[in-house]
Motif scaffolding. Structure first.
Motif, PDB file in Angstrom:
ATOM      1  N   MET A  65       0.814  -1.082   0.005  1.00  0.00           N
ATOM      2  CA  MET A  65      -0.053   0.097  -0.149  1.00  0.00           C
ATOM      3  C   MET A  65       0.807   1.243   0.167  1.00  0.00           C
ATOM      4  SD  MET A  65      -2.868  -1.303   2.778  1.00  0.00           S
ATOM      5  CE  MET A  65      -4.313   0.191   2.150  1.00  0.00           C
ATOM      6  N   ILE A  66       2.184   1.121   0.047  1.00  0.00           N
ATOM      7  CA  ILE A  66       3.018   2.149  -0.018  1.00  0.00           C
ATOM      8  C   ILE A  66       2.992   3.288  -1.162  1.00  0.00           C
ATOM      9  CG2 ILE A  66       5.483   3.101  -0.112  1.00  0.00           C
ATOM     10  CD1 ILE A  66       4.759   1.766   2.465  1.00  0.00           C
ATOM     11  N   SER A  67       2.490   2.809  -2.240  1.00  0.00           N
ATOM     12  CA  SER A  67       2.470   3.673  -3.431  1.00  0.00           C
ATOM     13  C   SER A  67       0.880   4.376  -3.488  1.00  0.00           C
ATOM     14  CB  SER A  67       2.514   2.596  -4.759  1.00  0.00           C
ATOM     15  OG  SER A  67       1.395   1.668  -4.798  1.00  0.00           O
ATOM     16  N   TYR A  68       0.289   4.118  -2.601  1.00  0.00           N
ATOM     17  CA  TYR A  68      -1.224   4.475  -2.587  1.00  0.00           C
ATOM     18  C   TYR A  68      -0.971   6.057  -1.897  1.00  0.00           C
ATOM     19  CZ  TYR A  68      -3.360  -0.061  -3.164  1.00  0.00           C
ATOM     20  OH  TYR A  68      -3.335  -1.616  -3.413  1.00  0.00           O
ATOM     21  N   HIS A  69      -2.190   6.884  -2.220  1.00  0.00           N
ATOM     22  CA  HIS A  69      -2.313   8.253  -1.723  1.00  0.00           C
ATOM     23  C   HIS A  69      -3.676   7.991  -0.577  1.00  0.00           C
ATOM     24  CE1 HIS A  69      -0.625  10.773  -5.139  1.00  0.00           C
ATOM     25  NE2 HIS A  69       0.253  10.126  -4.639  1.00  0.00           N
ATOM     26  N   PHE A  70      -3.230   8.460   0.764  1.00  0.00           N
ATOM     27  CA  PHE A  70      -3.928   8.413   1.714  1.00  0.00           C
ATOM     28  C   PHE A  70      -4.598   9.868   2.012  1.00  0.00           C
ATOM     29  CE2 PHE A  70      -1.518   4.618   2.085  1.00  0.00           C
ATOM     30  CZ  PHE A  70      -2.031   3.799   2.641  1.00  0.00           C
ATOM     31  N   PHE A  80       6.293  10.346   5.745  1.00  0.00           N
ATOM     32  CA  PHE A  80       5.681  10.756   4.615  1.00  0.00           C
ATOM     33  C   PHE A  80       6.486  11.455   3.549  1.00  0.00           C
ATOM     34  CE2 PHE A  80       2.367  10.797   7.880  1.00  0.00           C
ATOM     35  CZ  PHE A  80       1.714   9.447   7.644  1.00  0.00           C
ATOM     36  N   ASN A  81       6.422  11.209   2.329  1.00  0.00           N
ATOM     37  CA  ASN A  81       7.454  11.882   1.386  1.00  0.00           C
ATOM     38  C   ASN A  81       6.468  13.479   1.065  1.00  0.00           C
ATOM     39  OD1 ASN A  81       9.484  10.737   0.313  1.00  0.00           O
ATOM     40  ND2 ASN A  81       8.274   9.364  -1.053  1.00  0.00           N
ATOM     41  N   LYS A  82       5.476  13.313   1.213  1.00  0.00           N
ATOM     42  CA  LYS A  82       4.695  14.667   0.862  1.00  0.00           C
ATOM     43  C   LYS A  82       3.339  14.657   2.010  1.00  0.00           C
ATOM     44  CE  LYS A  82       3.029  17.702  -2.740  1.00  0.00           C
ATOM     45  NZ  LYS A  82       2.689  17.758  -4.131  1.00  0.00           N
ATOM     46  N   ILE A  83       2.996  16.155   2.483  1.00  0.00           N
ATOM     47  CA  ILE A  83       2.057  16.123   3.249  1.00  0.00           C
ATOM     48  C   ILE A  83       1.242  17.098   2.630  1.00  0.00           C
ATOM     49  CG2 ILE A  83       0.872  16.394   5.369  1.00  0.00           C
ATOM     50  CD1 ILE A  83       3.501  15.319   6.798  1.00  0.00           C
ATOM     51  N   SER A  84       0.184  17.214   1.915  1.00  0.00           N
ATOM     52  CA  SER A  84      -0.630  18.198   1.517  1.00  0.00           C
ATOM     53  C   SER A  84      -2.090  18.437   2.063  1.00  0.00           C
ATOM     54  CB  SER A  84      -0.922  17.922  -0.078  1.00  0.00           C
ATOM     55  OG  SER A  84       0.289  17.932  -0.691  1.00  0.00           O
ATOM     56  N   LEU A 130       3.470   8.500   1.171  1.00  0.00           N
ATOM     57  CA  LEU A 130       4.242   7.582   2.038  1.00  0.00           C
ATOM     58  C   LEU A 130       5.718   7.388   1.393  1.00  0.00           C
ATOM     59  CD1 LEU A 130       1.313   6.996   3.233  1.00  0.00           C
ATOM     60  CD2 LEU A 130       2.329   4.880   3.839  1.00  0.00           C
ATOM     61  N   VAL A 131       6.705   7.339   2.309  1.00  0.00           N
ATOM     62  CA  VAL A 131       7.898   6.864   1.713  1.00  0.00           C
ATOM     63  C   VAL A 131       8.151   5.343   1.790  1.00  0.00           C
ATOM     64  CG1 VAL A 131       8.993   8.903   2.778  1.00  0.00           C
ATOM     65  CG2 VAL A 131       9.116   6.656   4.273  1.00  0.00           C
ATOM     66  N   SER A 172       8.791   2.751   3.324  1.00  0.00           N
ATOM     67  CA  SER A 172       9.346   2.067   4.580  1.00  0.00           C
ATOM     68  C   SER A 172       8.094   1.439   5.253  1.00  0.00           C
ATOM     69  CB  SER A 172       9.670   3.307   5.506  1.00  0.00           C
ATOM     70  OG  SER A 172       9.928   2.753   6.988  1.00  0.00           O
ATOM     71  N   GLU A 173       8.248   0.032   5.870  1.00  0.00           N
ATOM     72  CA  GLU A 173       7.320  -0.546   6.503  1.00  0.00           C
ATOM     73  C   GLU A 173       6.692   0.154   7.810  1.00  0.00           C
ATOM     74  OE1 GLU A 173       8.018  -4.747   6.513  1.00  0.00           O
ATOM     75  OE2 GLU A 173       8.551  -4.924   4.487  1.00  0.00           O
ATOM     76  N   THR A 174       7.555   1.044   8.292  1.00  0.00           N
ATOM     77  CA  THR A 174       7.340   1.455   9.656  1.00  0.00           C
ATOM     78  C   THR A 174       6.371   2.893   9.417  1.00  0.00           C
ATOM     79  OG1 THR A 174       9.243   2.610   9.545  1.00  0.00           O
ATOM     80  CG2 THR A 174       9.329   0.507  10.598  1.00  0.00           C
ATOM     81  N   ALA A 175       5.963   3.273   8.363  1.00  0.00           N
ATOM     82  CA  ALA A 175       5.338   4.272   8.182  1.00  0.00           C
ATOM     83  C   ALA A 175       3.727   4.128   8.682  1.00  0.00           C
ATOM     84  CB  ALA A 175       4.980   4.697   6.738  1.00  0.00           C
ATOM     85  N   PHE A 176       3.199   5.022   9.372  1.00  0.00           N
ATOM     86  CA  PHE A 176       2.129   4.962  10.234  1.00  0.00           C
ATOM     87  C   PHE A 176       1.082   6.331  10.050  1.00  0.00           C
ATOM     88  CE2 PHE A 176       4.866   6.448  13.301  1.00  0.00           C
ATOM     89  CZ  PHE A 176       4.293   7.402  13.883  1.00  0.00           C
TER      90      PHE A 176
END
Length: 277
Positions: free
Chosen positions: A60-65, A89-93, A132-133, A135-139
């Motif tokens: 799910m890393i490539s999805y936009h949340f 997160f790579n980007k937060i808008s 997300l970047v 990484s499996e530790t993104a939350f």
């Protein structure tokens, strides 16, 4: 404009930090192509019901949340609040929803946090897009933080599981001693196995030290480290250790079959790093 509902968060009562997961809804854009106005037409579900929010799986890393919540400033003056959406997160808008989604500019004054300014008596729907970047530790963990409490919040967050961080620093100290020992032996003898072992120890030192030091921080370097550099150090360290083994056992002469296996193993590991890169 909209009227406050039961799920509306009154920012005037946020004096320190408030977990707003219960008042936050979520939509996952699996195509990663939708614009905010299109997202608003999609069905949102409660964030608390998303079972992977504490650790986003690799698929799910490539999805936009997209997370959405309602804010209300009941004060007669302009108020500012900070949003902590989670980490890595790579980007937060962040958008305010009026007739259409309007990007809030100047909200990224603090890395990993977003500043929200509300006029006196203003109601607003806030929409946040999280990318997300690797990484499996993104939350995802939405919190609102009062400006005067922000530094304390960051300190509390960085000291989460402090005993694990201390253990990491202790192991890092041991590895640093190994680097000095192996480096000194290499300078005295110029034997390649000491060089390879010192390089392996150096990679493991950086890996463990930075993992401990950067845990729960939100800097751009943290994102780079957690998404790529930690894996890079692990791969290079492994390659150095295999080189140490080959040199120490002199496999090219004594164990030629094992030497071929180890060489192919090094090549395969480096290929995996190239693919990941």
């Amino acid at each position: 404009q909209f009227a406050p509902t039961d799920s509306t968060i009154h920012i005037t009562i946020v004096t320190d930090s408030t977990n707003i997961i219960g008042a936050t809804t979520l939509f996952i854009d699996k195509t990663a192509t939708l614009v905010p106005d299109e997202v608003l037409q999609k069905p949102f579900t409660p964030l608390k019901d998303f079972k992977y929010r504490r650790m986003i799986p690799p698929g799910m890393i490539s999805y936009h949340f997209y997370v959405k919540f309602n804010l209300f400033n009941s004060a007669d003056t302009t108020r500012t609040i900070y949003l902590y959406p989670g980490a890595l997160f790579n980007k937060i808008s962040i958008y305010k929803i009026k007739q259409q989604a309007e990007l809030i500019t100047g909200a990224d004054v603090i890395s990993g946090y977003r500043k929200i300014t509300m006029a006196a008596g203003e109601h607003a729907v806030i929409l946040v897009c999280l990318q997300l970047v690797k990484s499996e530790t993104a939350f995802i963990a939405t919190h609102l933080i009062a400006p005067g409490y922000l530094e304390i919040f960051k300190l509390i967050l960085s000291n989460y599981h402090l005993e694990i961080k201390i253990f990491g620093f202790v192991i890092s100290g041991i590895l640093l001693m190994m680097i000095l020992f192996m480096g000194t032996n290499y300078l005295l003898s110029y034997k390649r196995e000491f060089l390879y072992n010192s390089l392996y120890s150096f990679c493991m030192f950086l890996l463990i030290f930075l993992n401990s030091y950067l845990a729960k921080t939100t800097t751009p370097f943290t994102n780079f480290f957690m998404s790529y550099f930690d894996f890079f150090l692990l791969v290079i360290g492994t390659v150095c250790y295999i080189s140490f083994t080959r040199s120490f056992l002199n496999t090219a002469v004594n164990y030629q079959f094992l030497n071929r296996i180890l060489k192919y193993g090094q090549g395969f590991i480096l290929l995996m790093l190239c693919i990941f890169s």
